[in-house]
Scaffold this active site. Structure first.
Site, PDB file in Angstrom:
ATOM      1  N   SER A  12     -22.582 -60.168 -10.474  1.00  0.00           N
ATOM      2  CA  SER A  12     -22.735 -61.082 -11.606  1.00  0.00           C
ATOM      3  C   SER A  12     -22.645 -60.292 -12.918  1.00  0.00           C
ATOM      4  CB  SER A  12     -24.050 -61.855 -11.474  1.00  0.00           C
ATOM      5  OG  SER A  12     -24.069 -62.981 -12.310  1.00  0.00           O
ATOM      6  N   ASP A  53     -17.546 -70.253  -6.140  1.00  0.00           N
ATOM      7  CA  ASP A  53     -18.530 -69.816  -7.140  1.00  0.00           C
ATOM      8  C   ASP A  53     -18.735 -70.897  -8.196  1.00  0.00           C
ATOM      9  OD1 ASP A  53     -20.033 -68.502  -9.071  1.00  0.00           O
ATOM     10  OD2 ASP A  53     -18.848 -66.661  -9.002  1.00  0.00           O
ATOM     11  N   HIS A 101     -21.602 -67.783  -5.341  1.00  0.00           N
ATOM     12  CA  HIS A 101     -21.759 -66.722  -6.345  1.00  0.00           C
ATOM     13  C   HIS A 101     -22.478 -65.500  -5.794  1.00  0.00           C
ATOM     14  CE1 HIS A 101     -21.998 -65.140 -10.438  1.00  0.00           C
ATOM     15  NE2 HIS A 101     -23.285 -64.871 -10.231  1.00  0.00           N
TER      16      HIS A 101
END
Length: 453
Positions: free
Chosen positions: A276, A368, A402
């Protein structure tokens, strides 16, 4: 919009009563005298009974009646006293056997053939706070215990089952025996360094996440696989900034230089793995720091996000968020996938990856829902190709969301956001996401070994 409120004192009493009832039914060993349709004892086998948290398991049930319906239930009681549960509904073959590696689950928390489905779908019990992450607090000291039971018939995932036909407890470890964990407070650098067993030296890796605080479980597992790994926090820990403010790459450079000089770390280069926000930091590090020769960007962006980044006169702007584009789903979960500014409209935020001499591995989930990490990876690769670079590889997984983590991490459809205090959609489908985690974990290690020696 459905807002999740903290439980009242009366609600907490009910939750505690429910927890006690559940533990009374599911806790302890199976009751004696319960038999299968075959009339004989049921045998539940888990191999191995002690394993690293990223290793596959073989789970089999024998002694059932032909075509007998059973439900397998897994339970974890965390160090914080929270209960996580999962279940799969199976039907025995003609010989009264269920092989989880071959037999399909017909319902419960997952369907289809999924050898690790019971671990992949562990989720908070109904009386627990939803969307929380299964704690990975078990590092070098103790294992995570998983209790597995076989119950007669098909019962739903939120139903309290009847007596167990068979029971087995097994252990999942995050470290090999002898692995060392050292808390680090060196200059400006904070964190934990994990040193593998053996004489070394070992390839060195810095591990970054997008959340604040010190997150150690992936670094511990990497060390168990032979990498000297520094779990590096950069805000929300000890005397580091409480929240994300302008970052200075000099902090990360100091961490790289510390690890590079460690007597247990082989050179000449260091690797970085980031998820991330940690993903774009990993890209900036391989771009601007020549000591970084291998960078793994998981669900990251090819532009600088969250806050501005500075390094020796270089200033990367940050992408902005448009909160007016948040979508509130019927479930009350926030969909933030369209809130991040498009990097093409803020070229001052784009990381000049063409300057990187090291190698880059992009790992993305095509489902995601935090942001479009697949598109970001494609744009990064276009930029590299345009500049004559071939120092990259892409792992792109349909159905993955994600949070692509080691395969010990159960699937989460959403997480509680630090800023909003509300659940935010992560995306992905449980089995596809966890299959991607298993595949990516092996390929990430191969990539790091190839380029770090």
């Amino acid at each position: 919009m459905m807002i999740m409120m903290p439980p009242s004192s009366s609600s907490l009493c009910l939750l505690r009563a429910g927890r006690a009832a559940l533990m009374a039914v599911t806790g302890g060993r199976c009751r004696l005298g319960v038999r299968s349709l075959s009339g004989g004892p049921v045998k539940l086998t888990v191999k191995p009974l002690k394993s690293l948290a990223d290793e596959p398991l073989a789970i089999e049930v024998e002694g059932l009646g032909p075509e007998q319906a059973v439900t397998l239930r897994a339970q974890v009681l965390t160090e914080q006293g929270e209960i996580f549960l999962s279940c799969g509904q199976y039907r025995a073959d003609g010989d009264g056997r269920v092989d989880v590696g071959r037999s399909p689950s017909l319902g419960g928390n997952y369907e289809g053939v999924a050898p690790m489905g019971l671990l992949w779908t562990l989720a908070p019990a109904p009386m627990e706070r939803p969307y929380q992450k299964l704690s990975q607090a078990h590092l070098t000291g103790s294992p995570m215990f998983v209790d597995l039971r076989v119950h007669s018939g098909h019962t739903g995932k939120n139903n309290i089952p009847g007596p167990a036909l068979a029971y087995q407890r097994f252990e999942r470890w995050f470290s090999k025996p002898g692995l060392r964990r050292i808390r680090l407070r060196e200059g400006n650098v904070r964190g934990s360094i994990f040193i593998p067993t053996g004489d070394g030296p070992f390839p060195g890796v810095i591990d970054l996440f997008g959340d604040g605080g010190l997150i150690e479980f992936r670094a511990c597992l990497l060390a168990s696989r032979g990498f000297a790994t520094l779990a590096l926090p950069y805000f929300g820990f000890e005397d580091l900034p409480i929240s994300m403010t302008d970052f200075h790459l000099e902090y990360f450079e100091e961490a790289v230089n510390y690890l590079k000089k460690h007597p247990k770390v082989k050179g000449p280069g260091i690797g970085v793995i980031g998820s991330s926000k940690g993903g774009d930091l990993a890209l900036s590090m391989v771009t601007f720091l020549p000591q970084v020769v291998a960078s793994v960007c998981i669900s990251g962006c090819h532009a600088n996000t969250m806050t501005d980044l500075h390094y020796k006169g270089i200033h990367l702007l940050s992408l902005s968020y448009d909160v007016d584009r948040i979508v509130v789903l019927d479930s009350g979960i926030l969909d933030m996938s369209e809130t991040l500014e498009n990097p093409s409209t803020n070229k001052g935020s784009i990381i000049p990856l063409e300057k990187a001499e090291g190698h880059i591995l992009f790992v993305v989930g095509e489902g995601d829902k935090i942001w479009n990490s697949k598109q970001f990876a494609d744009e990064a690769i276009k930029r590299l190709k345009k500049n004559g670079k071939d120092n990259y590889k892409l792992l792109s997984y349909p159905g993955a969301g994600h949070c692509i983590e080691p395969p010990c991490s159960p699937f989460r459809p959403a997480k509680i956001d630090r800023l909003y205090g509300l659940p935010v959609l992560l995306g992905g489908e449980a089995l596809k996401h966890c299959s991607a985690q298993q595949d990516a974990w092996e390929k990430i290690q191969d990539f790091l070994r190839l380029h770090l020696g």
